[in-house]
Design an enzyme around this catalytic site. Sequence first.
Site, PDB file in Angstrom:
ATOM      1  N   HIS A  85     -52.472 -29.623  29.235  1.00 43.88           N
ATOM      2  CA  HIS A  85     -52.355 -29.752  27.780  1.00 43.88           C
ATOM      3  C   HIS A  85     -52.765 -31.126  27.237  1.00 43.88           C
ATOM      4  O   HIS A  85     -53.489 -31.220  26.254  1.00 43.88           O
ATOM      5  CB  HIS A  85     -50.920 -29.455  27.332  1.00 43.88           C
ATOM      6  CG  HIS A  85     -50.334 -28.225  27.958  1.00 43.88           C
ATOM      7  ND1 HIS A  85     -51.053 -27.076  28.151  1.00 43.88           N
ATOM      8  CD2 HIS A  85     -49.091 -27.965  28.445  1.00 43.88           C
ATOM      9  CE1 HIS A  85     -50.282 -26.161  28.723  1.00 43.88           C
ATOM     10  NE2 HIS A  85     -49.091 -26.675  28.912  1.00 43.88           N
ATOM     11  N   LYS A 113     -52.507 -21.622  34.390  1.00 43.21           N
ATOM     12  CA  LYS A 113     -52.084 -22.622  35.358  1.00 43.21           C
ATOM     13  C   LYS A 113     -50.809 -22.183  36.070  1.00 43.21           C
ATOM     14  O   LYS A 113     -50.085 -21.383  35.503  1.00 43.21           O
ATOM     15  CB  LYS A 113     -51.900 -23.969  34.674  1.00 43.21           C
ATOM     16  CG  LYS A 113     -50.670 -24.061  33.797  1.00 43.21           C
ATOM     17  CD  LYS A 113     -50.604 -25.443  33.227  1.00 43.21           C
ATOM     18  CE  LYS A 113     -49.359 -25.646  32.463  1.00 43.21           C
ATOM     19  NZ  LYS A 113     -48.112 -25.578  33.130  1.00 43.21           N
ATOM     20  N   LYS A 157     -39.359 -34.345  29.724  1.00 46.82           N
ATOM     21  CA  LYS A 157     -38.271 -33.383  29.490  1.00 46.82           C
ATOM     22  C   LYS A 157     -36.999 -34.164  29.170  1.00 46.82           C
ATOM     23  O   LYS A 157     -36.884 -35.348  29.504  1.00 46.82           O
ATOM     24  CB  LYS A 157     -38.046 -32.541  30.746  1.00 46.82           C
ATOM     25  CG  LYS A 157     -39.327 -31.822  31.211  1.00 46.82           C
ATOM     26  CD  LYS A 157     -39.124 -30.354  31.341  1.00 46.82           C
ATOM     27  CE  LYS A 157     -40.366 -29.632  31.758  1.00 46.82           C
ATOM     28  NZ  LYS A 157     -40.885 -28.691  30.787  1.00 46.82           N
ATOM     29  N   GLY A 162     -42.249 -10.315  35.327  1.00 48.36           N
ATOM     30  CA  GLY A 162     -41.859 -11.737  35.235  1.00 48.36           C
ATOM     31  C   GLY A 162     -41.588 -12.199  33.814  1.00 48.36           C
ATOM     32  O   GLY A 162     -41.785 -11.474  32.833  1.00 48.36           O
TER      33      GLY A 162
HETATM   34  C1  BG6 Z   1     -45.885 -25.339  29.971  1.00 52.02           C
HETATM   35  C2  BG6 Z   1     -45.145 -26.132  30.989  1.00 52.02           C
HETATM   36  O1  BG6 Z   1     -47.250 -25.287  30.278  1.00 52.02           O
HETATM   37  O2  BG6 Z   1     -45.718 -25.940  28.691  1.00 52.02           O
HETATM   38  C3  BG6 Z   1     -43.682 -26.259  30.630  1.00 52.02           C
HETATM   39  O3  BG6 Z   1     -45.268 -25.495  32.262  1.00 52.02           O
HETATM   40  C4  BG6 Z   1     -43.524 -26.799  29.220  1.00 52.02           C
HETATM   41  O4  BG6 Z   1     -42.989 -27.101  31.555  1.00 52.02           O
HETATM   42  C5  BG6 Z   1     -44.376 -25.995  28.246  1.00 52.02           C
HETATM   43  O5  BG6 Z   1     -42.157 -26.711  28.874  1.00 52.02           O
HETATM   44  C6  BG6 Z   1     -44.368 -26.642  26.876  1.00 52.02           C
HETATM   45  O6  BG6 Z   1     -45.026 -25.782  25.992  1.00 52.02           O
HETATM   46  P1  BG6 Z   1     -44.626 -25.700  24.477  1.00 52.02           P
HETATM   47  O7  BG6 Z   1     -45.549 -24.686  23.912  1.00 52.02           O
HETATM   48  O8  BG6 Z   1     -43.179 -25.283  24.426  1.00 52.02           O
HETATM   49  O9  BG6 Z   1     -44.814 -27.093  23.928  1.00 52.02           O
END
Ligand code: BG6
EC number: 1.1.1.49
Length: 454
Positions: A232, A140, A317, A13
Amino acid sequence: MKKLIFTIFGSTGDLTSRKLLPALSKLYKDNKIPKETKIICLGRKDLNTKSYLTYMNDESSAPLDLKTLEQIVEYHKIQITDKNDYNELKKIISKETDNQTKQLYYLAIGPELFFDVAQNINHSGLIEKANENQLIIFEKPFGHDLKSAKKINQMLWEFFDEKQIYRIDHYLGKEMIQNIMMVRFANRIFEEVWYNRTIKNVKIIVKETDGIFNRGGYYDQSGALKDMVQSHLIQMLSMVSMEVPLSYHSEDVKNEKVKAIENVSFDSNSFIFGQYEGYLNEDKVNKDSKTETFVFIKAFVNTPRFKGVPFYLMTGKKLDQKESVIIVEFEETSEQRKWNLPLSTNKLYIKIAPDDGVGLKFNSKVPGLTGDVQEVELEYCAACNAVGNLSEAYEKLLLEATESHKTLFTRWDEIELSWKLIEHIKEKQTDPIIYNDYKALQVLIKEKMDVKMP
Ligand code: BG6
């Protein structure tokens, strides 16, 4: 640790090509993990090690370090739901291990497969409950709601000891998230003012410019709340707002984070949900989907330290820029008012991405003959001061796991409480407004919540 066997389930993956293989090859090259390391990659595809690495390199957005990976990777075809295949796997792994060998099992698979795989790992004796040299790592989604998360967790406890379970939240591996504790607790000037009498508000912001790529199947069931806030953003909030832990050790830190999450509350009408224009045309997204790709939340942490201080959480997003930052804004001084000075406030920026660092805004006299005051900024750039490149979150997290350090991994009660908060917000969720411009969202937030988001 003399020897490391790192086994990846679901190794064909995207997570493996983008994050795990680059991190592991870097750690190996930098001699951070033992010379005697083997990465056992498992998947359904009919490949051998050479064709596997070629395939992964083609799939990866950045070229893999094939020279290093060829020395440590071994691919095996396996039906991960077939318990008979685990006997074969056990033989392969047993050949490589003695009681000094650390064995890490990484589940890079969907949670619907967790039960079968965990059961097979346990029944085949690959992991013996309570053997601290044998660990299981996964990330997750920890379920899709509180109930399913509890079910997954219950199942894991049936097969493994909590000490063997490593739940990844990749934000905790980021340099500046680790730095929150240092900034707070290793600096008198910040520790002394980390209270509601001096802090005006805290903003926790994760803006992204990308959409959902080809993740419609997952994302449409999830949305920004479950995808980002449950993990997060709540983790960041707990680190900013927790009380001083007894020590820097994992359990002490987690105990305080949990207490902070337990004390989070919301007023009614504290939420704004958005969906980017064009989301409904994304692959595998329901044509009448109401899933949010943007969320703004006003929360409170009702502890004596933080009572009354708004925490503004925002993520989305297709916004104006990719930026993750925590902004702690301080109250004005009484002199600023008395002396009619500009009311610009002190702000501490913990800059997580794209530039890792810390910024501090404060007021200073305009140089020269004038007596005017202006806002100026001190900047610290972590990347500029690092020896070599700053390590990627996964490098840090995988290294911590090989060393059995758990501070940067989440404990079940943190996850459980985060899900409770999400369920609470979900009850109040309204249809998303459609956006195609971050400025319009900023205006709306100002109007509805009376706060200016950067
Ligand atoms: C992931 C989410 O946990 O974190 C994503 O599933 C998101 O949708 C990503 O884009 C963002 O992480 P980073 O490290 O790019 O800020």
